[in-house]
Design an enzyme around this catalytic site. Structure first.
Site, short mmCIF file in Angstrom:
data_model
loop_
_atom_site.label_atom_id
_atom_site.label_comp_id
_atom_site.label_asym_id
_atom_site.label_seq_id
_atom_site.Cartn_x
_atom_site.Cartn_y
_atom_site.Cartn_z
N CYS A 28 -0.70 1.85 -2.36
CA CYS A 28 -1.64 1.99 -1.24
C CYS A 28 -1.96 0.61 -0.66
O CYS A 28 -2.46 -0.27 -1.38
CB CYS A 28 -2.92 2.67 -1.72
SG CYS A 28 -4.21 2.73 -0.44
N LYS A 55 -4.90 15.36 -5.92
CA LYS A 55 -6.08 14.63 -6.39
C LYS A 55 -6.91 15.44 -7.39
O LYS A 55 -7.16 16.63 -7.19
CB LYS A 55 -6.97 14.27 -5.18
CG LYS A 55 -6.27 13.40 -4.16
CD LYS A 55 -7.03 13.35 -2.85
CE LYS A 55 -6.19 12.67 -1.78
NZ LYS A 55 -6.78 12.78 -0.43
N VAL A 68 -8.59 5.91 -1.81
CA VAL A 68 -8.73 4.71 -2.62
C VAL A 68 -8.69 3.51 -1.67
O VAL A 68 -8.15 3.61 -0.57
CB VAL A 68 -7.61 4.62 -3.69
CG1 VAL A 68 -7.74 5.73 -4.69
CG2 VAL A 68 -6.23 4.60 -3.06
N SER A 81 -11.84 -0.25 1.46
CA SER A 81 -11.22 -1.54 1.11
C SER A 81 -12.07 -2.73 1.49
O SER A 81 -12.15 -3.72 0.74
CB SER A 81 -9.84 -1.65 1.76
OG SER A 81 -9.92 -1.69 3.16
#
Length: 245
Positions: A28, A55, A68, A81
Protein backbone atom coordinates in the site's frame (compact mmCIF):
# COMPACT_ATOMS: atom_id res chain seq x y z
CA UNK A 1 4.87 -11.03 14.40
CA UNK A 2 4.02 -12.64 11.05
CA UNK A 3 4.05 -10.38 8.00
CA UNK A 4 1.27 -12.37 6.35
CA UNK A 5 -1.90 -10.47 5.64
CA UNK A 6 -4.77 -11.33 7.97
CA UNK A 7 -8.18 -11.85 6.40
CA UNK A 8 -11.79 -12.34 7.34
CA UNK A 9 -11.28 -15.64 9.09
CA UNK A 10 -8.53 -14.31 11.38
CA UNK A 11 -8.57 -13.09 14.95
CA UNK A 12 -6.90 -9.87 16.01
CA UNK A 13 -3.51 -10.46 17.66
CA UNK A 14 -3.92 -9.15 21.22
CA UNK A 15 -2.31 -5.70 21.54
CA UNK A 16 0.44 -5.36 24.13
CA UNK A 17 0.16 -2.52 26.65
CA UNK A 18 2.32 0.44 25.66
CA UNK A 19 3.44 -1.12 22.35
CA UNK A 20 2.86 0.92 19.19
CA UNK A 21 1.16 -1.10 16.46
CA UNK A 22 0.81 -0.32 12.77
CA UNK A 23 -1.97 -1.94 10.74
CA UNK A 24 -0.62 -1.97 7.21
CA UNK A 25 -0.41 -3.72 3.86
CA UNK A 26 3.04 -4.33 2.42
CA UNK A 27 2.28 -2.88 -1.02
CA UNK A 28 0.00 0.00 0.00
CA UNK A 29 1.54 3.35 -1.02
CA UNK A 30 -0.27 5.18 1.76
CA UNK A 31 0.86 2.82 4.50
CA UNK A 32 4.31 3.08 2.91
CA UNK A 33 4.41 6.75 3.96
CA UNK A 34 3.88 5.93 7.62
CA UNK A 35 6.33 3.04 7.49
CA UNK A 36 9.00 5.39 6.12
CA UNK A 37 8.45 7.79 9.02
CA UNK A 38 8.64 4.95 11.54
CA UNK A 39 11.85 3.70 9.96
CA UNK A 40 13.41 7.16 9.65
CA UNK A 41 12.85 7.84 13.33
CA UNK A 42 13.73 4.29 14.45
CA UNK A 43 10.47 4.09 16.42
CA UNK A 44 9.89 0.67 18.02
CA UNK A 45 6.64 -0.83 16.78
CA UNK A 46 4.96 -3.99 15.58
CA UNK A 47 3.14 -4.49 12.28
CA UNK A 48 -0.10 -6.31 11.54
CA UNK A 49 -0.76 -6.66 7.81
CA UNK A 50 -4.32 -6.70 6.52
CA UNK A 51 -5.83 -8.48 3.52
CA UNK A 52 -7.59 -5.46 2.01
CA UNK A 53 -9.72 -7.61 -0.30
CA UNK A 54 -10.98 -9.79 2.53
CA UNK A 55 -10.92 -7.49 5.55
CA UNK A 56 -11.43 -8.89 9.03
CA UNK A 57 -14.42 -7.54 10.94
CA UNK A 58 -12.18 -6.74 13.89
CA UNK A 59 -10.17 -4.42 11.64
CA UNK A 60 -13.34 -2.72 10.37
CA UNK A 61 -14.31 -2.19 14.01
CA UNK A 62 -11.03 -0.30 14.47
CA UNK A 63 -11.39 1.72 11.27
CA UNK A 64 -14.82 1.52 9.60
CA UNK A 65 -13.32 2.99 6.40
CA UNK A 66 -11.34 -0.22 6.06
CA UNK A 67 -8.18 1.59 4.99
CA UNK A 68 -4.57 1.40 6.07
CA UNK A 69 -2.48 2.77 7.68
CA UNK A 70 -3.87 2.71 11.19
CA UNK A 71 -1.80 3.27 14.32
CA UNK A 72 -2.83 1.91 17.70
CA UNK A 73 -1.28 2.32 21.10
CA UNK A 74 -3.40 1.40 24.11
CA UNK A 75 -6.73 3.23 23.65
CA UNK A 76 -5.42 5.63 20.98
CA UNK A 77 -6.32 4.81 17.36
CA UNK A 78 -5.20 7.06 14.47
CA UNK A 79 -5.98 6.45 10.80
CA UNK A 80 -4.87 8.07 7.51
CA UNK A 81 -1.33 8.37 6.15
CA UNK A 82 -0.87 12.08 6.90
CA UNK A 83 -2.54 11.97 10.32
CA UNK A 84 -0.44 8.99 11.44
CA UNK A 85 2.80 10.43 10.04
CA UNK A 86 2.34 13.86 11.61
CA UNK A 87 1.26 12.36 14.94
CA UNK A 88 4.45 10.31 14.94
CA UNK A 89 6.49 13.43 14.16
CA UNK A 90 4.90 15.28 17.07
CA UNK A 91 5.09 12.48 19.62
CA UNK A 92 8.60 11.40 18.59
CA UNK A 93 10.24 14.76 17.80
CA UNK A 94 13.75 13.43 17.22
CA UNK A 95 14.82 13.81 13.57
CA UNK A 96 11.95 16.22 13.02
CA UNK A 97 10.37 16.01 9.56
CA UNK A 98 7.76 18.78 9.45
CA UNK A 99 9.35 22.12 8.49
CA UNK A 100 9.64 24.64 11.32
CA UNK A 101 8.73 27.50 8.98
CA UNK A 102 4.91 27.81 8.74
CA UNK A 103 5.19 29.13 5.18
CA UNK A 104 7.27 26.14 4.10
CA UNK A 105 4.75 23.80 5.74
CA UNK A 106 1.95 25.52 3.80
CA UNK A 107 3.86 25.15 0.52
CA UNK A 108 4.44 21.47 1.22
CA UNK A 109 0.73 21.04 1.93
CA UNK A 110 0.02 22.30 -1.61
CA UNK A 111 2.53 19.77 -2.97
CA UNK A 112 0.80 17.03 -0.98
CA UNK A 113 -2.64 17.92 -2.30
CA UNK A 114 -1.31 17.76 -5.85
CA UNK A 115 -0.20 14.14 -5.37
CA UNK A 116 -3.85 13.09 -5.38
CA UNK A 117 -4.23 14.53 -8.89
CA UNK A 118 -1.21 12.60 -10.10
CA UNK A 119 -2.32 9.40 -8.37
CA UNK A 120 -5.79 9.59 -9.91
CA UNK A 121 -4.31 9.87 -13.38
CA UNK A 122 -1.60 7.27 -12.71
CA UNK A 123 -3.96 4.58 -11.40
CA UNK A 124 -6.40 5.40 -14.17
CA UNK A 125 -3.64 4.58 -16.67
CA UNK A 126 -2.71 1.40 -14.80
CA UNK A 127 -6.27 0.06 -14.92
CA UNK A 128 -7.14 1.35 -18.39
CA UNK A 129 -7.28 -1.03 -21.35
CA UNK A 130 -7.81 1.61 -24.05
CA UNK A 131 -4.64 2.69 -25.84
CA UNK A 132 -5.93 6.19 -26.60
CA UNK A 133 -7.05 6.70 -23.00
CA UNK A 134 -3.66 5.56 -21.69
CA UNK A 135 -1.94 7.96 -24.10
CA UNK A 136 -4.05 10.86 -22.85
CA UNK A 137 -3.33 9.98 -19.26
CA UNK A 138 0.40 9.76 -19.98
CA UNK A 139 0.29 13.31 -21.37
CA UNK A 140 -1.43 14.46 -18.17
CA UNK A 141 1.10 12.60 -15.99
CA UNK A 142 3.93 14.36 -17.83
CA UNK A 143 2.36 17.68 -16.77
CA UNK A 144 2.25 16.49 -13.15
CA UNK A 145 5.90 15.45 -13.28
CA UNK A 146 6.80 18.84 -14.77
CA UNK A 147 5.01 20.48 -11.82
CA UNK A 148 7.21 18.60 -9.34
CA UNK A 149 10.34 19.12 -11.45
CA UNK A 150 9.73 22.87 -11.34
CA UNK A 151 9.11 22.84 -7.58
CA UNK A 152 12.37 20.95 -7.00
CA UNK A 153 14.22 23.39 -9.27
CA UNK A 154 12.90 26.30 -7.22
CA UNK A 155 14.34 24.71 -4.08
CA UNK A 156 17.92 25.14 -5.17
CA UNK A 157 19.52 23.53 -2.13
CA UNK A 158 18.28 19.99 -3.13
CA UNK A 159 18.42 17.10 -3.74
CA UNK A 160 15.30 16.55 -1.65
CA UNK A 161 12.13 18.60 -1.52
CA UNK A 162 13.30 19.33 2.02
CA UNK A 163 16.73 20.51 0.83
CA UNK A 164 19.88 18.76 1.96
CA UNK A 165 17.81 16.46 4.20
CA UNK A 166 14.35 15.00 3.56
CA UNK A 167 11.31 16.47 5.23
CA UNK A 168 7.86 14.98 5.60
CA UNK A 169 6.82 15.67 2.02
CA UNK A 170 9.71 13.59 0.68
CA UNK A 171 8.25 10.58 2.47
CA UNK A 172 4.76 11.44 1.24
CA UNK A 173 5.95 11.65 -2.37
CA UNK A 174 8.35 8.72 -2.45
CA UNK A 175 5.77 5.86 -2.54
CA UNK A 176 4.26 7.38 -5.70
CA UNK A 177 7.73 7.84 -7.22
CA UNK A 178 8.80 4.27 -6.42
CA UNK A 179 5.72 2.84 -8.14
CA UNK A 180 5.84 5.08 -11.21
CA UNK A 181 8.00 2.69 -13.35
CA UNK A 182 5.23 0.06 -13.08
CA UNK A 183 3.54 1.86 -15.99
CA UNK A 184 6.38 0.95 -18.32
CA UNK A 185 6.27 -2.66 -17.07
CA UNK A 186 2.54 -3.19 -17.50
CA UNK A 187 1.78 -0.96 -20.48
CA UNK A 188 5.06 -1.37 -22.42
CA UNK A 189 5.53 2.39 -22.51
CA UNK A 190 9.12 3.66 -22.76
CA UNK A 191 7.78 7.14 -21.99
CA UNK A 192 6.72 5.90 -18.57
CA UNK A 193 10.35 5.79 -17.44
CA UNK A 194 11.95 8.81 -15.80
CA UNK A 195 13.88 10.77 -18.41
CA UNK A 196 16.91 12.28 -16.69
CA UNK A 197 17.21 14.87 -19.48
CA UNK A 198 13.59 15.93 -19.22
CA UNK A 199 13.35 15.65 -15.41
CA UNK A 200 16.92 16.00 -14.07
CA UNK A 201 15.85 17.19 -10.63
CA UNK A 202 13.40 14.31 -10.16
CA UNK A 203 16.06 11.87 -11.36
CA UNK A 204 18.54 13.26 -8.79
CA UNK A 205 15.87 13.11 -6.11
CA UNK A 206 15.26 9.44 -6.89
CA UNK A 207 18.95 8.56 -6.71
CA UNK A 208 19.32 10.38 -3.38
CA UNK A 209 16.26 8.73 -1.87
CA UNK A 210 17.36 5.26 -2.96
CA UNK A 211 20.55 5.71 -0.94
CA UNK A 212 18.66 6.36 2.27
CA UNK A 213 18.52 3.42 4.72
CA UNK A 214 14.83 3.85 5.53
CA UNK A 215 13.98 3.78 1.82
CA UNK A 216 16.21 0.76 1.13
CA UNK A 217 14.68 -1.15 4.03
CA UNK A 218 11.14 -0.85 2.63
CA UNK A 219 11.71 -0.77 -1.13
CA UNK A 220 10.37 -3.27 -3.64
CA UNK A 221 11.78 -3.58 -7.16
CA UNK A 222 9.55 -2.26 -9.92
CA UNK A 223 9.15 -5.82 -11.25
CA UNK A 224 7.70 -6.88 -7.88
CA UNK A 225 5.35 -3.91 -7.81
CA UNK A 226 4.28 -4.83 -11.34
CA UNK A 227 3.44 -8.40 -10.28
CA UNK A 228 1.34 -7.10 -7.39
CA UNK A 229 -0.44 -4.50 -9.57
CA UNK A 230 -1.18 -7.11 -12.20
CA UNK A 231 -2.79 -9.26 -9.53
CA UNK A 232 -4.93 -6.32 -8.46
CA UNK A 233 -6.00 -5.71 -12.06
CA UNK A 234 -7.06 -9.33 -12.48
CA UNK A 235 -8.82 -9.38 -9.11
CA UNK A 236 -6.34 -11.72 -7.43
CA UNK A 237 -3.77 -9.59 -5.58
CA UNK A 238 -1.12 -11.56 -3.67
CA UNK A 239 -0.78 -9.69 -0.39
CA UNK A 240 1.90 -12.15 0.71
CA UNK A 241 4.03 -11.79 -2.43
CA UNK A 242 7.74 -12.45 -1.80
CA UNK A 243 7.14 -13.95 1.64
CA UNK A 244 8.44 -17.44 2.25
CA UNK A 245 5.80 -20.14 2.56
Amino acid sequence: MSQRALGQDSTCPPPKPGVLRLYSMRFCPFAHRTRLVLSHKNIPHEVVNINLQNKPQWFLDLNPLGQVPVLQIDDKIIADSTATSEWLDDVYPEKRLQPADPYRRALDRVLLEYISKMNTTYYGAIFSTEAEDIKEKMTEIEKHLKFYEDKLSAREEGPYFGGSQPTMFDFYFWPTYERYPVLSKLKKLPAANFDSHKFPKLASYGKAMLERPEVKALAFASDTHAVFFNGYITGEPDFDLCLEQ
